[in-house]
Scaffold this motif. Structure first.
Motif, PDB file in Angstrom:
ATOM      1  N   ARG A 170       0.839  -1.197   0.000  1.00 13.27           N
ATOM      2  CA  ARG A 170       0.000   0.000   0.000  1.00 13.27           C
ATOM      3  C   ARG A 170       0.877   1.251   0.000  1.00 13.27           C
ATOM      4  NH1 ARG A 170      -4.010  -2.458   3.966  1.00 13.27           N
ATOM      5  NH2 ARG A 170      -5.863  -2.926   2.734  1.00 13.27           N
ATOM      6  N   ALA A 171       0.386   2.261  -0.721  1.00 12.99           N
ATOM      7  CA  ALA A 171       1.035   3.576  -0.760  1.00 12.99           C
ATOM      8  C   ALA A 171       0.047   4.617  -0.264  1.00 12.99           C
ATOM      9  CB  ALA A 171       1.497   3.909  -2.181  1.00 12.99           C
ATOM     10  N   TYR A 172       0.427   5.355   0.773  1.00 15.70           N
ATOM     11  CA  TYR A 172      -0.403   6.406   1.362  1.00 15.70           C
ATOM     12  C   TYR A 172       0.203   7.758   1.006  1.00 15.70           C
ATOM     13  CZ  TYR A 172      -1.980   2.542   4.363  1.00 15.70           C
ATOM     14  OH  TYR A 172      -2.464   1.351   4.838  1.00 15.70           O
ATOM     15  N   GLU A 173      -0.645   8.704   0.629  1.00 13.20           N
ATOM     16  CA  GLU A 173      -0.199  10.060   0.325  1.00 13.20           C
ATOM     17  C   GLU A 173      -1.016  11.040   1.156  1.00 13.20           C
ATOM     18  OE1 GLU A 173       1.734  13.037  -0.462  1.00 13.20           O
ATOM     19  OE2 GLU A 173       2.410  11.305  -1.641  1.00 13.20           O
ATOM     20  N   PHE A 174      -0.347  11.792   2.031  1.00 18.27           N
ATOM     21  CA  PHE A 174      -1.025  12.704   2.942  1.00 18.27           C
ATOM     22  C   PHE A 174      -0.951  14.157   2.490  1.00 18.27           C
ATOM     23  CE2 PHE A 174       0.367   9.018   5.357  1.00 18.27           C
ATOM     24  CZ  PHE A 174      -0.814   8.632   5.969  1.00 18.27           C
ATOM     25  N   ALA A 175      -0.315  14.415   1.348  1.00 17.95           N
ATOM     26  CA  ALA A 175      -0.187  15.783   0.862  1.00 17.95           C
ATOM     27  C   ALA A 175      -1.262  16.128  -0.152  1.00 17.95           C
ATOM     28  CB  ALA A 175       1.188  15.991   0.233  1.00 17.95           C
ATOM     29  N   VAL A 176      -2.373  15.387  -0.153  1.00 16.90           N
ATOM     30  CA  VAL A 176      -3.474  15.652  -1.074  1.00 16.90           C
ATOM     31  C   VAL A 176      -4.710  16.035  -0.277  1.00 16.90           C
ATOM     32  CG1 VAL A 176      -2.596  14.098  -2.830  1.00 16.90           C
ATOM     33  CG2 VAL A 176      -4.167  13.221  -1.097  1.00 16.90           C
ATOM     34  N   ASP A 177      -5.684  16.626  -0.965  1.00 16.97           N
ATOM     35  CA  ASP A 177      -6.917  17.042  -0.316  1.00 16.97           C
ATOM     36  C   ASP A 177      -7.658  15.822   0.209  1.00 16.97           C
ATOM     37  OD1 ASP A 177     -10.016  17.790  -0.489  1.00 16.97           O
ATOM     38  OD2 ASP A 177      -8.839  19.613  -0.200  1.00 16.97           O
ATOM     39  N   GLN A 178      -8.340  15.988   1.348  1.00 19.02           N
ATOM     40  CA  GLN A 178      -9.045  14.866   1.962  1.00 19.02           C
ATOM     41  C   GLN A 178     -10.143  14.303   1.070  1.00 19.02           C
ATOM     42  OE1 GLN A 178     -11.474  15.978   5.362  1.00 19.02           O
ATOM     43  NE2 GLN A 178     -11.310  18.112   4.807  1.00 19.02           N
ATOM     44  N   LEU A 179     -10.637  15.096   0.098  1.00 22.42           N
ATOM     45  CA  LEU A 179     -11.680  14.606  -0.788  1.00 22.42           C
ATOM     46  C   LEU A 179     -11.139  13.635  -1.829  1.00 22.42           C
ATOM     47  CD1 LEU A 179     -13.723  17.883  -1.379  1.00 22.42           C
ATOM     48  CD2 LEU A 179     -14.168  16.052   0.248  1.00 22.42           C
ATOM     49  N   ALA A 180      -9.833  13.414  -1.832  1.00 25.36           N
ATOM     50  CA  ALA A 180      -9.267  12.472  -2.788  1.00 25.36           C
ATOM     51  C   ALA A 180      -9.831  11.073  -2.604  1.00 25.36           C
ATOM     52  CB  ALA A 180      -7.741  12.426  -2.649  1.00 25.36           C
ATOM     53  N   PHE A 181     -10.350  10.754  -1.415  1.00 30.84           N
ATOM     54  CA  PHE A 181     -10.926   9.436  -1.198  1.00 30.84           C
ATOM     55  C   PHE A 181     -12.210   9.244  -2.005  1.00 30.84           C
ATOM     56  CE2 PHE A 181      -8.428   9.612   2.762  1.00 30.84           C
ATOM     57  CZ  PHE A 181      -7.738   8.435   2.594  1.00 30.84           C
ATOM     58  N   GLN A 182     -12.786  10.315  -2.462  1.00 31.63           N
ATOM     59  CA  GLN A 182     -14.042  10.206  -3.194  1.00 31.63           C
ATOM     60  C   GLN A 182     -13.830  10.052  -4.702  1.00 31.63           C
ATOM     61  OE1 GLN A 182     -16.327  13.630  -2.092  1.00 31.63           O
ATOM     62  NE2 GLN A 182     -16.285  13.148   0.091  1.00 31.63           N
ATOM     63  N   SER A 183     -12.586  10.046  -5.149  1.00 28.78           N
ATOM     64  CA  SER A 183     -12.302   9.892  -6.568  1.00 28.78           C
ATOM     65  C   SER A 183     -11.689   8.525  -6.826  1.00 28.78           C
ATOM     66  CB  SER A 183     -11.336  10.989  -7.019  1.00 28.78           C
ATOM     67  OG  SER A 183     -10.121  10.888  -6.291  1.00 28.78           O
ATOM     68  N   PRO A 184     -11.778   8.011  -8.066  1.00 26.51           N
ATOM     69  CA  PRO A 184     -11.189   6.703  -8.362  1.00 26.51           C
ATOM     70  C   PRO A 184      -9.694   6.709  -8.111  1.00 26.51           C
ATOM     71  CG  PRO A 184     -12.640   7.429 -10.124  1.00 26.51           C
ATOM     72  CD  PRO A 184     -12.465   8.596  -9.211  1.00 26.51           C
ATOM     73  N   LEU A 185      -9.198   5.616  -7.558  1.00 27.00           N
ATOM     74  CA  LEU A 185      -7.776   5.524  -7.281  1.00 27.00           C
ATOM     75  C   LEU A 185      -7.033   5.123  -8.553  1.00 27.00           C
ATOM     76  CD1 LEU A 185      -7.944   3.755  -3.851  1.00 27.00           C
ATOM     77  CD2 LEU A 185      -7.539   6.149  -4.323  1.00 27.00           C
ATOM     78  N   PRO A 186      -5.898   5.720  -8.812  1.00 28.38           N
ATOM     79  CA  PRO A 186      -5.257   5.546 -10.111  1.00 28.38           C
ATOM     80  C   PRO A 186      -4.616   4.195 -10.333  1.00 28.38           C
ATOM     81  CG  PRO A 186      -3.882   6.856  -8.672  1.00 28.38           C
ATOM     82  CD  PRO A 186      -5.184   6.648  -7.949  1.00 28.38           C
ATOM     83  N   VAL A 187      -4.419   3.392  -9.267  1.00 25.74           N
ATOM     84  CA  VAL A 187      -3.644   2.174  -9.434  1.00 25.74           C
ATOM     85  C   VAL A 187      -4.483   0.991  -9.900  1.00 25.74           C
ATOM     86  CG1 VAL A 187      -3.969   1.387  -7.080  1.00 25.74           C
ATOM     87  CG2 VAL A 187      -1.923   0.715  -8.296  1.00 25.74           C
ATOM     88  N   CYS A 188      -5.779   1.047  -9.724  1.00 28.55           N
ATOM     89  CA  CYS A 188      -6.601  -0.137  -9.945  1.00 28.55           C
ATOM     90  C   CYS A 188      -6.840  -0.365 -11.435  1.00 28.55           C
ATOM     91  CB  CYS A 188      -7.929  -0.003  -9.206  1.00 28.55           C
ATOM     92  SG  CYS A 188      -7.699   0.117  -7.436  1.00 28.55           S
ATOM     93  N   HIS A 189      -6.189  -1.373 -11.987  1.00 29.31           N
ATOM     94  CA  HIS A 189      -6.382  -1.717 -13.387  1.00 29.31           C
ATOM     95  C   HIS A 189      -6.804  -3.180 -13.492  1.00 29.31           C
ATOM     96  CE1 HIS A 189      -4.384   2.050 -14.243  1.00 29.31           C
ATOM     97  NE2 HIS A 189      -3.334   1.640 -13.560  1.00 29.31           N
ATOM     98  N   SER A 190      -7.614  -3.655 -12.539  1.00 28.69           N
ATOM     99  CA  SER A 190      -7.997  -5.054 -12.490  1.00 28.69           C
ATOM    100  C   SER A 190      -9.487  -5.190 -12.784  1.00 28.69           C
ATOM    101  CB  SER A 190      -7.649  -5.635 -11.115  1.00 28.69           C
ATOM    102  OG  SER A 190      -8.179  -4.817 -10.096  1.00 28.69           O
ATOM    103  N   SER A 191     -10.020  -6.378 -12.530  1.00 25.42           N
ATOM    104  CA  SER A 191     -11.401  -6.663 -12.856  1.00 25.42           C
ATOM    105  C   SER A 191     -12.352  -5.965 -11.899  1.00 25.42           C
ATOM    106  CB  SER A 191     -11.633  -8.176 -12.788  1.00 25.42           C
ATOM    107  OG  SER A 191     -11.491  -8.608 -11.451  1.00 25.42           O
ATOM    108  N   CYS A 192     -13.673  -6.059 -12.199  1.00 21.53           N
ATOM    109  CA  CYS A 192     -14.673  -5.421 -11.340  1.00 21.53           C
ATOM    110  C   CYS A 192     -14.662  -6.036  -9.950  1.00 21.53           C
ATOM    111  CB  CYS A 192     -16.060  -5.556 -11.964  1.00 21.53           C
ATOM    112  SG  CYS A 192     -16.217  -4.635 -13.514  1.00 21.53           S
TER     113      CYS A 192
END
Length: 509
Positions: free
Chosen positions: A468-490
């Motif tokens: 896991r990679a955590y980034e704390f220098a982004v806005d807290q609303l980033a949790f509401q957007s799709p995460l960029p790493v997921c390129h797998s199945s549904c």
């Protein structure tokens, strides 16, 4: 007076003050340079008070040299020069505001978390990271690298030099290491691959041992690799033409379990090797082998800094003597401190990343301890984990620790308060954090899976390990957007978001 003439007046007034030779200093007149030398001993609050004394003192208290030095002293923009910015006081204020925001985000679990994509049908074997760049090795023989600083988590595979090696058909990866320019992987069959991250995905050097590699080390600041196989320790480094060669080779009487390269040794590398109850200082300069510690209890963990080495040794039973951490001077080759003396064995120690005069350790008893290197006492002891502590790191206010039960815990050790924790089903093998990011890796002990398990995605996901990679220098609303790493199945995406909801229960993905 219009705005233009007022600004012009202020500019000329400040230039005149800067050009003055003498500064009123109570009942005497001091040269401007001497006044600056006096003011350099003041902190930001004291400079602010001095700026309110008079117009002359205000000019001195806001001098660029003073605020540039404050930035350097507090670790802000350490690689910059004074000419890079025109207002260092403003830069200092912005850096402090960012630091406050990051600390608040750490405490309140605000930011973004991503699970680095796994290799299909393979189990994680080893993980390492440096400055946000992560390397992982798998049972399939695959080696992958992610740069978590760019938020582009499409990780390339590092290829083997042998054209006959097909992806997923190589021996298991035993160890991986990475620094700012090199990536290294050791395989179960005794082979070692070295990649230059600046030139491409194919190795620049391939080295073969006759037996399995038991320990691997990579220098933090230069191109030096050390390996331990059977009873041999080998140092590899490139020559002036860039061709890799054996810099030094040593033979030790016992199998080496722990291996570290001493940082900041300049031209000639120095390696610390622990083999059972023996501790060696190995110098490539003259192939010298210095015995630091011998014929005592076996070594259980090891870490080095530029001038010291710290290692845990087993206890002799509570009736005789408990487990300890010994701290040696690398320059003098003698023991400086004996720390701990607790019932259970120390399992990890972090000297290199700890603040000055402090060191953090983990133990079989699940406790994390902070050691004061000035007094030799235990400054703080935290009951952090149910099983043994497998990884730990600290900075000037927090501790991040990982346990064999799979729990990552974050503590504010100044208040003795646990801030938050995240659980996964495998032991935490790797932890690395900076002011704004955190990398954790849960690596299974069992790397062999039945063929039936490979057919089930859920079963495979439970056994494969996790990064896991955590980034704390982004806005807290980033949790509401799709995460960029997921390129797998549904199904994988749904399971991924479920894990994130468990990791950050107060934020909804």
């Amino acid at each position: 007076m219009d705005d233009y003439s007022l600004d012009e007046f202020r500019r000329r007034w400040q230039e005149e003050l800067n050009e003055m030779n003498d500064v009123p200093f109570f009942d005497i007149q001091l040269p401007y340079e001497l006044a600056i030398n006096i003011f350099q001993y003041l902190d930001r609050k004291e400079l602010g008070r001095c700026a309110q004394v008079s117009k002359t003192w205000k000019v001195i208290a806001e001098d660029e040299v003073l605020w540039y030095r404050l930035c350097q002293q507090e670790g802000h923009l350490p690689d910059s020069s004074i000419s890079d910015y025109s207002c260092w006081k403003l830069i200092f204020q912005e850096c402090r505001a960012k630091e406050h925001m990051l600390r608040s985000n750490w405490k309140n679990r605000k930011g973004a978390v991503s699970e680095l994509e796994h290799v299909p049908d393979a189990v994680l074997c080893d993980v390492h990271s440096h400055d946000g760049v992560v390397i992982a090795g798998y049972t399939s023989g695959d080696v992958r690298v992610w740069d978590t600083r760019t938020w582009d988590y499409v990780a390339p595979f590092l290829e083997s030099e042998d054209e006959e090696d097909e992806p997923g058909m190589q021996p298991n990866v035993s160890f991986v290491r990475i620094n700012s320019s090199l990536a290294v992987a050791a395989y179960e069959d005794g082979f070692l691959n070295i990649w230059d991250l600046r030139t491409g995905k194919y190795p620049v050097h391939r080295f073969e041992h006759d037996a399995r590699i038991q320990a691997l080390a990579l220098s933090q600041d230069d191109a030096t690799v050390a390996t331990a196989s059977a009873f041999d320790v080998v140092m590899l480094s490139p020559n002036e033409e860039g061709y890799w060669q054996i810099a030094a080779e040593f033979e030790v009487p016992k199998l080496v379990q722990y291996l570290e390269i001493v940082p900041e040794t300049r031209r000639y590398p120095v390696v610390v090797a622990a083999a059972g109850d023996l501790m060696y200082l190995l110098k490539a300069e003259d192939s010298a082998r210095t015995l630091l510690y011998a014929h005592g209890p076996p070594v259980t963990c090891l870490d080095v800094s530029a001038n010291q080495v710290a290692f845990g040794v087993q206890g002799l039973g509570w009736v005789y003597e408990g487990s300890k951490i010994l701290v040696y001077s690398l320059e003098a080759g003698r023991r400086l401190l004996k720390l701990g003396n607790v019932l259970r064995d120390f399992t990890c120690v972090n000297l290199s990343d700890s603040p000055p005069n402090l060191m953090v350790s983990g133990n079989m008893d699940g406790r994390v301890r902070i050691h004061d290197l000035r007094s030799g006492n235990i400054a703080l002891s935290l009951s952090a984990h149910q099983l043994r502590v497998s990884a730990v790191q600290m900075d000037d206010w927090k501790i991040v620790s990982g346990g064999e039960e799979g729990l990552v815990s974050v503590w504010d050790y100044r208040t003795n308060q646990k801030l938050w924790e995240v659980y996964s089903g495998h032991p935490v093998q790797h932890i690395s954090f900076s002011s704004h990011s955190l990398i954790t890796a849960n690596v299974p002990y069992q790397t062999v899976m039945r063929n039936a398990d490979l057919d089930s995605f859920t079963t495979h996901r439970r056994h494969r390990g996790l990064i896991r990679a955590y980034e704390f220098a982004v806005d807290q609303l980033a949790f509401q957007s799709p995460l960029p790493v997921c390129h797998s199945s549904c199904d994988a995406m749904a399971t991924h978001y479920y894990d994130l909801a468990l990791a950050f229960p107060y934020n909804h993905v």
